[in-house]
Design an enzyme around this catalytic site. Structure first.
Site, PDB file in Angstrom:
ATOM      1  N   ALA A   1       0.834  -1.206   0.000  1.00  0.00           N
ATOM      2  CA  ALA A   1       0.000   0.000   0.000  1.00  0.00           C
ATOM      3  C   ALA A   1       0.864   1.249   0.000  1.00  0.00           C
ATOM      4  O   ALA A   1       0.618   2.196  -0.765  1.00  0.00           O
ATOM      5  CB  ALA A   1      -0.934  -0.013   1.209  1.00  0.00           C
TER       6      ALA A   1
ATOM      7  N   LYS B   1      -2.332 -14.556 -15.135  1.00  0.00           N
ATOM      8  CA  LYS B   1      -3.510 -15.158 -14.494  1.00  0.00           C
ATOM      9  C   LYS B   1      -4.743 -14.889 -15.358  1.00  0.00           C
ATOM     10  O   LYS B   1      -5.063 -13.738 -15.648  1.00  0.00           O
ATOM     11  CB  LYS B   1      -3.682 -14.534 -13.100  1.00  0.00           C
ATOM     12  CG  LYS B   1      -4.964 -14.956 -12.404  1.00  0.00           C
ATOM     13  CD  LYS B   1      -5.105 -14.314 -11.027  1.00  0.00           C
ATOM     14  CE  LYS B   1      -6.485 -14.553 -10.454  1.00  0.00           C
ATOM     15  NZ  LYS B   1      -6.728 -13.812  -9.212  1.00  0.00           N
TER      16      LYS B   1
ATOM     17  N   PRO C   1     -13.687 -16.902 -14.836  1.00  0.00           N
ATOM     18  CA  PRO C   1     -12.757 -16.377 -15.840  1.00  0.00           C
ATOM     19  C   PRO C   1     -12.636 -14.860 -15.799  1.00  0.00           C
ATOM     20  O   PRO C   1     -13.560 -14.161 -15.390  1.00  0.00           O
ATOM     21  CB  PRO C   1     -13.441 -16.792 -17.148  1.00  0.00           C
ATOM     22  CG  PRO C   1     -14.905 -16.720 -16.841  1.00  0.00           C
ATOM     23  CD  PRO C   1     -15.049 -17.095 -15.372  1.00  0.00           C
TER      24      PRO C   1
ATOM     25  N   THR D   1      -8.730  -9.243  -4.096  1.00  0.00           N
ATOM     26  CA  THR D   1      -9.231  -7.876  -4.220  1.00  0.00           C
ATOM     27  C   THR D   1      -8.469  -6.837  -3.387  1.00  0.00           C
ATOM     28  O   THR D   1      -8.722  -5.641  -3.539  1.00  0.00           O
ATOM     29  CB  THR D   1     -10.715  -7.834  -3.818  1.00  0.00           C
ATOM     30  OG1 THR D   1     -10.906  -8.616  -2.636  1.00  0.00           O
ATOM     31  CG2 THR D   1     -11.585  -8.392  -4.924  1.00  0.00           C
TER      32      THR D   1
HETATM   33  C1  LIG Z   1      -3.300 -14.258   4.053  1.00  0.00           C
HETATM   34  C2  LIG Z   1      -3.334 -13.099   3.113  1.00  0.00           C
HETATM   35  C3  LIG Z   1      -3.289 -13.309   1.737  1.00  0.00           C
HETATM   36  C4  LIG Z   1      -3.377 -12.253   0.850  1.00  0.00           C
HETATM   37  N1  LIG Z   1      -3.387 -12.488  -0.482  1.00  0.00           N
HETATM   38  C5  LIG Z   1      -3.628 -11.460  -1.328  1.00  0.00           C
HETATM   39  C6  LIG Z   1      -3.736 -11.669  -2.728  1.00  0.00           C
HETATM   40  O1  LIG Z   1      -3.577 -12.785  -3.227  1.00  0.00           O
HETATM   41  N2  LIG Z   1      -4.015 -10.605  -3.503  1.00  0.00           N
HETATM   42  C7  LIG Z   1      -4.185  -9.355  -2.997  1.00  0.00           C
HETATM   43  O2  LIG Z   1      -4.483  -8.427  -3.740  1.00  0.00           O
HETATM   44  N3  LIG Z   1      -4.018  -9.112  -1.679  1.00  0.00           N
HETATM   45  C8  LIG Z   1      -3.760 -10.130  -0.847  1.00  0.00           C
HETATM   46  N4  LIG Z   1      -3.613  -9.880   0.486  1.00  0.00           N
HETATM   47  C9  LIG Z   1      -3.622  -8.500   0.973  1.00  0.00           C
HETATM   48  C10 LIG Z   1      -2.284  -7.832   0.738  1.00  0.00           C
HETATM   49  O3  LIG Z   1      -1.245  -8.586   1.308  1.00  0.00           O
HETATM   50  C11 LIG Z   1      -2.289  -6.444   1.360  1.00  0.00           C
HETATM   51  O4  LIG Z   1      -3.425  -5.756   0.926  1.00  0.00           O
HETATM   52  C12 LIG Z   1      -1.098  -5.671   0.916  1.00  0.00           C
HETATM   53  O5  LIG Z   1       0.072  -6.368   1.181  1.00  0.00           O
HETATM   54  C13 LIG Z   1      -1.052  -4.329   1.564  1.00  0.00           C
HETATM   55  O6  LIG Z   1      -0.618  -4.397   2.844  1.00  0.00           O
HETATM   56  P1  LIG Z   1      -0.277  -3.018   3.546  1.00  0.00           P
HETATM   57  O7  LIG Z   1       0.802  -2.336   2.791  1.00  0.00           O
HETATM   58  O8  LIG Z   1      -1.539  -2.285   3.777  1.00  0.00           O
HETATM   59  O9  LIG Z   1       0.228  -3.475   4.986  1.00  0.00           O
HETATM   60  P2  LIG Z   1       1.601  -4.150   5.434  1.00  0.00           P
HETATM   61  O10 LIG Z   1       2.183  -5.030   4.417  1.00  0.00           O
HETATM   62  O11 LIG Z   1       1.348  -4.725   6.789  1.00  0.00           O
HETATM   63  O12 LIG Z   1       2.601  -2.923   5.599  1.00  0.00           O
HETATM   64  C14 LIG Z   1       2.522  -2.069   6.716  1.00  0.00           C
HETATM   65  C15 LIG Z   1       3.721  -1.136   6.706  1.00  0.00           C
HETATM   66  O13 LIG Z   1       3.578  -0.223   7.787  1.00  0.00           O
HETATM   67  C16 LIG Z   1       4.789  -0.181   8.503  1.00  0.00           C
HETATM   68  N5  LIG Z   1       4.509   0.160   9.889  1.00  0.00           N
HETATM   69  C17 LIG Z   1       3.558  -0.361  10.697  1.00  0.00           C
HETATM   70  N6  LIG Z   1       3.651   0.202  11.921  1.00  0.00           N
HETATM   71  C18 LIG Z   1       4.662   1.101  11.860  1.00  0.00           C
HETATM   72  C19 LIG Z   1       5.256   1.978  12.791  1.00  0.00           C
HETATM   73  N7  LIG Z   1       4.852   2.056  14.070  1.00  0.00           N
HETATM   74  N8  LIG Z   1       6.282   2.731  12.390  1.00  0.00           N
HETATM   75  C20 LIG Z   1       6.746   2.676  11.110  1.00  0.00           C
HETATM   76  N9  LIG Z   1       6.222   1.853  10.185  1.00  0.00           N
HETATM   77  C21 LIG Z   1       5.207   1.082  10.572  1.00  0.00           C
HETATM   78  C22 LIG Z   1       5.381  -1.563   8.339  1.00  0.00           C
HETATM   79  O14 LIG Z   1       6.764  -1.546   8.579  1.00  0.00           O
HETATM   80  C23 LIG Z   1       5.048  -1.831   6.890  1.00  0.00           C
HETATM   81  O15 LIG Z   1       6.021  -1.213   6.073  1.00  0.00           O
HETATM   82  C24 LIG Z   1      -3.481 -10.937   1.365  1.00  0.00           C
HETATM   83  C25 LIG Z   1      -3.465 -10.720   2.743  1.00  0.00           C
HETATM   84  C26 LIG Z   1      -3.405 -11.779   3.622  1.00  0.00           C
HETATM   85  C27 LIG Z   1      -3.406 -11.502   5.093  1.00  0.00           C
END
Ligand SMILES: Cc1cc2nc3c(=O)[nH]c(=O)nc-3n(C[C@H](O)[C@H](O)[C@H](O)COP(=O)(O)OP(=O)(O)OC[C@H]3O[C@@H](n4cnc5c(N)ncnc54)[C@H](O)[C@@H]3O)c2cc1C
Length: 498
Positions: free
Chosen positions: A16, A78, A96, A344
């Site tokens: 994200a 995919k 699909p 998603t």
């Molecule tokens: C089991 C599972 C399977 C998934 N499979 C898919 C998939 O197939 N397709 C898909 O589209 N999505 C999938 N997702 C979702 C996807 O992984 C996430 O939407 C995506 O990785 C975004 O994560 P994020 O960046 O929001 O959070 P995170 O990856 O958790 O990143 C959070 C960031 O915030 C930082 N942070 C947190 N707290 C602090 C702090 N106090 N100080 C400084 N930095 C901090 C961390 O260091 C990290 O850099 C899946 C999720 C799960 C749980």
């Protein structure tokens, strides 16, 4: 005096954070600093391997070449998702990317298929979509641009290594002026009266002020929840899975161009082939299976040697009550989470970024703008939620989790759609649907929702449905034979090295 936003701080460097940083850097080309703070100690979720076709627009918007991106992320292509055992054990269907038949027909191909089905034909509807013809044959090439060719009727997305994707976008964003700081955010200062966030402070005392903050801190929602207490709407009563175990395994020779989702006793297992490995995971409900049994079952169901220990993840399905609160916009897991059944989450990141750019604020943070952003975000999420519930609710399996899902009360918005299909096989569209009629067709038919009557309009048609369907099927099978294997396509255009 200008009220323009001059500084943005992004908290978090997972998918994200870096998707947001890249898109903002591309769009805001001058007069605004973009800072990203992340903590390697905390790390990222790091899963997120499967996507849906709109991600191609996101990459195109950034000006990224497909070949560079697939190489850098060890990606693959995919064409959709095969659902095994979701209606009942032993049965299978394909969701699909693309259409059944051709998109411009006034009567949907599925109606002709239902007509034949009532007449006793048992040929799966998968045979009338191009994506499945290619998928089952392990073939891939981008669709034809000629609308007269059946090879123009499918779409595609990617599988990839999410950690590499974040790294790839980091390089892109830093090259365009985004400045990254390593460190853990320990404090958030807010304006005493308005509650607007003014600075985030790291453990070592460095403080970062900004006009606009983007919360990409993951499930913890450091700003949107930790500081602003925005609230969370939970959907576990509809989507009961709350845990996942993820594990990569050695690749198999087939290298299929689709995701496989296999229903299990207390959830489902994903299988995602990328270059060099296959990603696997068991998404399950802790109310119906314990963690040790889930891990044992996952490891026993891999089709290659495990390359690491399973990684455990916990989540609460639902959405933040507002994705945008005061001067904080939540993007990614901080804004909510639905299990990866239809891949998603990365899309919802992209959707929030697109909305942020479409509703970009100035320092007045006009409530009209914020309310519209939140209304659209809520609707988009609820449409996806209903589509996911559909998979669970329409099942005929016999384990406790599945029986509970079949019996549960579902949202009215979904019940209406199921009922329309049950009456006449009709597909009801709703504004801001991410998944269109072919997707709803695939899952309703695949999960056994059969109409009580045929659509009355069929009686007025002169076409011989059986002949028409046979023509499509033959044309698709013939064209599929001309497409290269997925393995060869990747080797030739976007093989990653190392
Ligand atoms: C089991 C599972 C399977 C998934 N499979 C898919 C998939 O197939 N397709 C898909 O589209 N999505 C999938 N997702 C979702 C996807 O992984 C996430 O939407 C995506 O990785 C975004 O994560 P994020 O960046 O929001 O959070 P995170 O990856 O958790 O990143 C959070 C960031 O915030 C930082 N942070 C947190 N707290 C602090 C702090 N106090 N100080 C400084 N930095 C901090 C961390 O260091 C990290 O850099 C899946 C999720 C799960 C749980």
């Amino acid at each position: 005096m200008s009220r323009a936003i001059r500084s943005i701080v992004i908290v978090g460097g997972g998918s994200a954070g870096w998707m947001t940083a890249a898109a903002l850097a591309r769009t805001l080309q001058r007069d605004c600093t973009i800072t990203l703070v992340e903590s390697e100690d905390i790390g990222t979720v790091g899963v997120g391997e499967a996507t849906i076709p709109p991600i191609r627009l996101f990459n195109e918007m950034l000006g990224i070449s497909e070949a560079d991106f697939v190489k850098a992320t060890h990606g693959s292509f995919k064409l959709g998702i095969q659902f095994n055992g979701w209606s009942r054990p032993g049965e299978s269907y394909f969701h699909p990317f693309g259409t059944y038949g051709k998109p411009f027909e006034t009567v949907g191909v599925h109606q002709y298929w239902l007509q034949q089905h009532v007449g006793g034909a048992i040929d799966p509807i998968d045979n009338y979509c191009m994506a499945w013809h290619l998928a089952q044959a392990g073939r891939f090439a981008p669709p034809s641009r000629d609308p007269r060719n059946v090879l123009s009727t499918y779409d595609y997305a990617y599988h990839f290594d999410a950690v590499r994707y974040a790294g790839f976008l980091r390089a892109y964003a830093e090259a365009r002026g985004v400045v990254r700081h390593e460190g853990k955010v320990a404090g958030v200062a807010q304006h005493a009266e308005t509650g607007f966030v003014e600075t985030v402070t790291l453990e070592d005392g460095r403080a970062f002020a900004a006009d606009l903050f983007i919360d990409c801190s993951g499930f913890r929602g450091l700003l949107i929840e930790g500081a602003l207490h925005t609230g969370y709407e939970e959907w576990t009563h509809w989507l009961p899975c709350d845990r996942a175990l993820a594990v990569p395994c050695a690749p198999t020779p087939d290298f299929i161009p689709y995701t496989r989702s296999t229903a299990q006793e207390a959830g489902w297992q994903w299988r995602i082939p990328i270059q060099g490995r296959t990603g696997n995971g068991y998404v399950y409900s802790s109310a119906f299976i314990d963690d040790e049994t889930a891990a044992r079952n996952l490891l026993s169901r891999l089709d290659g040697a495990a390359l690491a220990d399973p990684r455990a993840l916990r989540f609460v399905t639902g959405r933040r009550r507002k994705s945008w609160n005061r001067n904080v916009v939540a993007v990614g897991l901080s804004s909510g989470f639905m299990e990866p059944l239809e891949s998603t989450s990365l899309h919802l990141i992209q959707a929030n970024i697109s909305k942020l750019l479409a509703f970009f604020p100035d320092r007045d943070f006009d409530p009209l703008v914020i309310d519209e952003f939140n209304r659209v975000a809520a609707t988009e999420t609820e449409r996806i939620r209903d589509f996911l519930i559909l998979h669970y609710h329409l099942n005929q399996r016999d384990e406790p989790l599945w029986r509970a899902c079949a019996q549960m009360q579902i949202p009215d918005t979904l019940q209406t759609r199921i009922e329309h299909f049950r009456r006449f096989g009709r597909l009801i569209a709703r504004d801001m649907d991410l998944f269109g009629p072919p997707s709803w067709t695939a899952v309703q038919i695949g999960q056994g929702n059969r109409p009580q009557r045929l659509d009355p309009v069929l009686a007025y048609r002169e076409a011989d449905g059986a002949a028409w369907l046979a023509k499509f099927r033959a044309a698709m099978a013939a064209e599929a034979g001309k497409v290269p294997s997925h393995r060869d396509y990747v080797a030739q255009h976007c093989a990653s090295h190392g």
